[in-house]
Design a protein around this motif. Structure first.
Motif, short mmCIF file in Angstrom:
data_model
loop_
_atom_site.label_atom_id
_atom_site.label_comp_id
_atom_site.label_asym_id
_atom_site.label_seq_id
_atom_site.Cartn_x
_atom_site.Cartn_y
_atom_site.Cartn_z
N VAL A 27 101.57 -49.95 -1.86
CA VAL A 27 102.03 -48.70 -2.46
C VAL A 27 103.19 -48.15 -1.62
O VAL A 27 103.12 -48.14 -0.40
N THR A 28 104.25 -47.70 -2.32
CA THR A 28 105.37 -47.07 -1.63
C THR A 28 105.76 -45.77 -2.32
O THR A 28 105.48 -45.58 -3.51
N VAL A 29 106.41 -44.90 -1.56
CA VAL A 29 106.99 -43.67 -2.08
C VAL A 29 108.47 -43.69 -1.69
O VAL A 29 108.80 -43.74 -0.51
N HIS A 30 109.35 -43.68 -2.69
CA HIS A 30 110.79 -43.63 -2.45
C HIS A 30 111.23 -42.20 -2.79
O HIS A 30 111.18 -41.79 -3.95
N GLY A 47 109.37 -37.66 4.77
CA GLY A 47 110.39 -38.43 4.05
C GLY A 47 111.44 -37.53 3.45
O GLY A 47 111.12 -36.47 2.91
N LEU A 48 112.70 -37.95 3.57
CA LEU A 48 113.85 -37.26 3.01
C LEU A 48 114.49 -38.15 1.96
O LEU A 48 114.16 -39.35 1.87
N PRO A 49 115.42 -37.63 1.14
CA PRO A 49 116.04 -38.45 0.10
C PRO A 49 116.56 -39.78 0.66
O PRO A 49 117.22 -39.82 1.69
N GLY A 50 116.20 -40.85 -0.02
CA GLY A 50 116.60 -42.20 0.37
C GLY A 50 115.55 -42.92 1.20
O GLY A 50 115.60 -44.14 1.32
N ASP A 51 114.59 -42.19 1.77
CA ASP A 51 113.55 -42.82 2.59
C ASP A 51 112.53 -43.54 1.72
O ASP A 51 112.20 -43.08 0.62
N LEU A 52 112.03 -44.65 2.22
CA LEU A 52 110.96 -45.41 1.58
C LEU A 52 109.76 -45.40 2.52
O LEU A 52 109.83 -45.93 3.63
N LEU A 53 108.69 -44.76 2.09
CA LEU A 53 107.47 -44.66 2.89
C LEU A 53 106.45 -45.66 2.36
O LEU A 53 106.22 -45.72 1.15
#
Length: 76
Positions: A27-30, A47-53
């Motif tokens: 599972v990821t959060v972009h 996470g900030l815009p562009g980060d993939l967690l």
């Protein structure tokens, strides 16, 4: 191996959160807009815009530090 990919765009207002849950598979959060916090037990990641967690393989939740939108992806 056949894998199933599911992608969902989600938005939360500042102070809202997704209830704690678990997902089988990866599972990821972009982060698309705003600021989010991924919380898993005592650990957390912002996470900030562009980060993939990448979600840890344990119970977790996503919190909106600011109004936000993110792409939630699961692969099983």
């Amino acid at each position: 191996m056949l894998r199933h990919l599911r992608q969902t765009v989600m938005a939360l207002r500042q102070g809202e959160h997704m209830h704690e849950h678990e997902h089988p598979g990866e599972v990821t959060v972009h982060v698309l807009h705003g600021r989010v916090r991924l919380v898993a037990g005592p650990d957390s990641w912002d996470g900030l815009p562009g980060d993939l967690l990448v979600m840890p393989a344990r119970r977790h939740r996503v919190e909106a530090v600011q109004d936000c939108a993110f792409l939630f992806t699961t692969a099983r």
